[in-house]
Write a protein that holds these residues in place. Structure first.
Motif, PDB file in Angstrom:
ATOM      1  N   ARG A  48     -71.757 -61.083  12.406  1.00 46.71           N
ATOM      2  CA  ARG A  48     -71.726 -62.552  12.528  1.00 46.71           C
ATOM      3  C   ARG A  48     -70.626 -63.023  13.475  1.00 46.71           C
ATOM      4  O   ARG A  48     -70.856 -63.876  14.322  1.00 46.71           O
ATOM      5  CB  ARG A  48     -71.546 -63.186  11.152  1.00 46.71           C
ATOM      6  N   GLY A  49     -69.442 -62.478  13.375  1.00 40.40           N
ATOM      7  CA  GLY A  49     -68.339 -62.888  14.250  1.00 40.40           C
ATOM      8  C   GLY A  49     -68.636 -62.584  15.708  1.00 40.40           C
ATOM      9  O   GLY A  49     -68.403 -63.411  16.598  1.00 40.40           O
ATOM     10  N   TRP A  50     -69.146 -61.386  15.977  1.00 41.81           N
ATOM     11  CA  TRP A  50     -69.523 -61.022  17.341  1.00 41.81           C
ATOM     12  C   TRP A  50     -70.654 -61.913  17.844  1.00 41.81           C
ATOM     13  O   TRP A  50     -70.690 -62.291  19.023  1.00 41.81           O
ATOM     14  CB  TRP A  50     -69.951 -59.560  17.409  1.00 41.81           C
ATOM     15  N   GLY A  51     -71.593 -62.237  16.965  1.00 48.41           N
ATOM     16  CA  GLY A  51     -72.715 -63.095  17.364  1.00 48.41           C
ATOM     17  C   GLY A  51     -72.260 -64.496  17.724  1.00 48.41           C
ATOM     18  O   GLY A  51     -72.727 -65.082  18.707  1.00 48.41           O
ATOM     19  N   ILE A  52     -71.341 -65.040  16.941  1.00 50.15           N
ATOM     20  CA  ILE A  52     -70.825 -66.381  17.252  1.00 50.15           C
ATOM     21  C   ILE A  52     -70.046 -66.348  18.559  1.00 50.15           C
ATOM     22  O   ILE A  52     -70.162 -67.258  19.391  1.00 50.15           O
ATOM     23  CB  ILE A  52     -69.972 -66.900  16.082  1.00 50.15           C
ATOM     24  N   GLY A  74     -77.296 -63.387  19.684  1.00 48.62           N
ATOM     25  CA  GLY A  74     -76.132 -63.847  18.923  1.00 48.62           C
ATOM     26  C   GLY A  74     -76.535 -64.737  17.765  1.00 48.62           C
ATOM     27  O   GLY A  74     -75.953 -64.660  16.679  1.00 48.62           O
ATOM     28  N   ASN A 133     -76.332 -61.973   9.419  1.00 52.34           N
ATOM     29  CA  ASN A 133     -75.042 -61.411   9.033  1.00 52.34           C
ATOM     30  C   ASN A 133     -74.925 -59.950   9.448  1.00 52.34           C
ATOM     31  O   ASN A 133     -74.453 -59.097   8.711  1.00 52.34           O
ATOM     32  CB  ASN A 133     -74.796 -61.561   7.530  1.00 52.34           C
ATOM     33  N   ALA A 164     -75.884 -63.795  13.874  1.00 51.29           N
ATOM     34  CA  ALA A 164     -75.149 -64.700  12.999  1.00 51.29           C
ATOM     35  C   ALA A 164     -75.966 -65.063  11.766  1.00 51.29           C
ATOM     36  O   ALA A 164     -75.437 -65.146  10.658  1.00 51.29           O
ATOM     37  CB  ALA A 164     -74.746 -65.957  13.762  1.00 51.29           C
ATOM     38  N   GLY A 178     -74.610 -57.903  16.649  1.00 51.33           N
ATOM     39  CA  GLY A 178     -73.658 -58.873  17.176  1.00 51.33           C
ATOM     40  C   GLY A 178     -72.867 -58.328  18.350  1.00 51.33           C
ATOM     41  O   GLY A 178     -72.588 -59.046  19.316  1.00 51.33           O
ATOM     42  N   LYS A 188     -72.859 -53.849  12.411  1.00 48.95           N
ATOM     43  CA  LYS A 188     -72.466 -54.962  13.273  1.00 48.95           C
ATOM     44  C   LYS A 188     -72.992 -54.792  14.691  1.00 48.95           C
ATOM     45  O   LYS A 188     -72.632 -55.540  15.582  1.00 48.95           O
ATOM     46  CB  LYS A 188     -70.948 -55.082  13.309  1.00 48.95           C
TER      47      LYS A 188
END
Length: 169
Positions: free
Chosen positions: A136-140, A126, A133, A130, A50, A47
């Motif tokens: 993804r959450g951090w990127g969004i 970001g 993957n 996203a 992200g 992760k």
């Protein structure tokens, strides 16, 4: 009169060979055995992409807002030289106010350049995080923070100016 071909065998079932040998294992398009993944054996995806994007967006907003706030405070020294229309006559400004104007210009430029560069970095990275993957959450979160952070930086400039002008009255 032609007859319809027999229905295909269910996917993944071995097809018997005419020569008596066992059917080969499932293969991909190039003849190599297809990888057999179970949900528990999927490779772990990092992760970091992200998280780095989020940190870049956070730096953009925090540092940009701090510099914009200080720039707004510096602009308060110029308010007393404004006429009724809000215009400042450069001939009536003393040297100390000129230094405040230079500080305001330099700090506000630095605030928006830092926000622009780090915000763009966080925004682009970001999107990549996203899509791939890889956090993804951090990127969004980085995308949202980079886009809405401009409102925070501009608001910090206005709040700094309001606080500075309020303290001179």
């Amino acid at each position: 009169m032609s007859t319809a071909p027999p229905p295909p065998e269910p996917y993944g079932q071995p097809v018997p060979r005419a020569d008596g040998y066992p059917a080969p294992a499932a293969q991909n398009a190039y003849g190599a055995p297809a990888p057999q993944y179970s949900p528990a054996s999927r490779p772990v995806v990092s992760k970091k992409l992200g998280i780095i994007a989020f940190v870049a967006s956070l730096i953009a907003v925090v540092v940009g807002a701090i510099l914009a706030y200080v720039a707004g405070l510096q602009s308060a020294g110029l308010a007393q030289y404004a006429d009724g229309t809000g215009q400042i006559d450069p001939d009536n400004i003393p040297p100390a106010a000129g230094e405040a104007a230079a500080a305001f210009a330099g700090l506000s430029l630095a605030a928006f350049v830092i926000y622009g560069l780090f915000g763009l970095w966080g925004f682009i990275q970001g999107i990549v995080a996203a899509v791939k993957n890889r956090g993804r959450g951090w990127g969004i979160a980085a995308i949202v923070l980079a886009v809405l952070g401009g409102v925070v930086v501009v608001s910090a400039l206005g709040i700094g100016a309001s606080v500075g002008i309020g303290s001179t009255l």
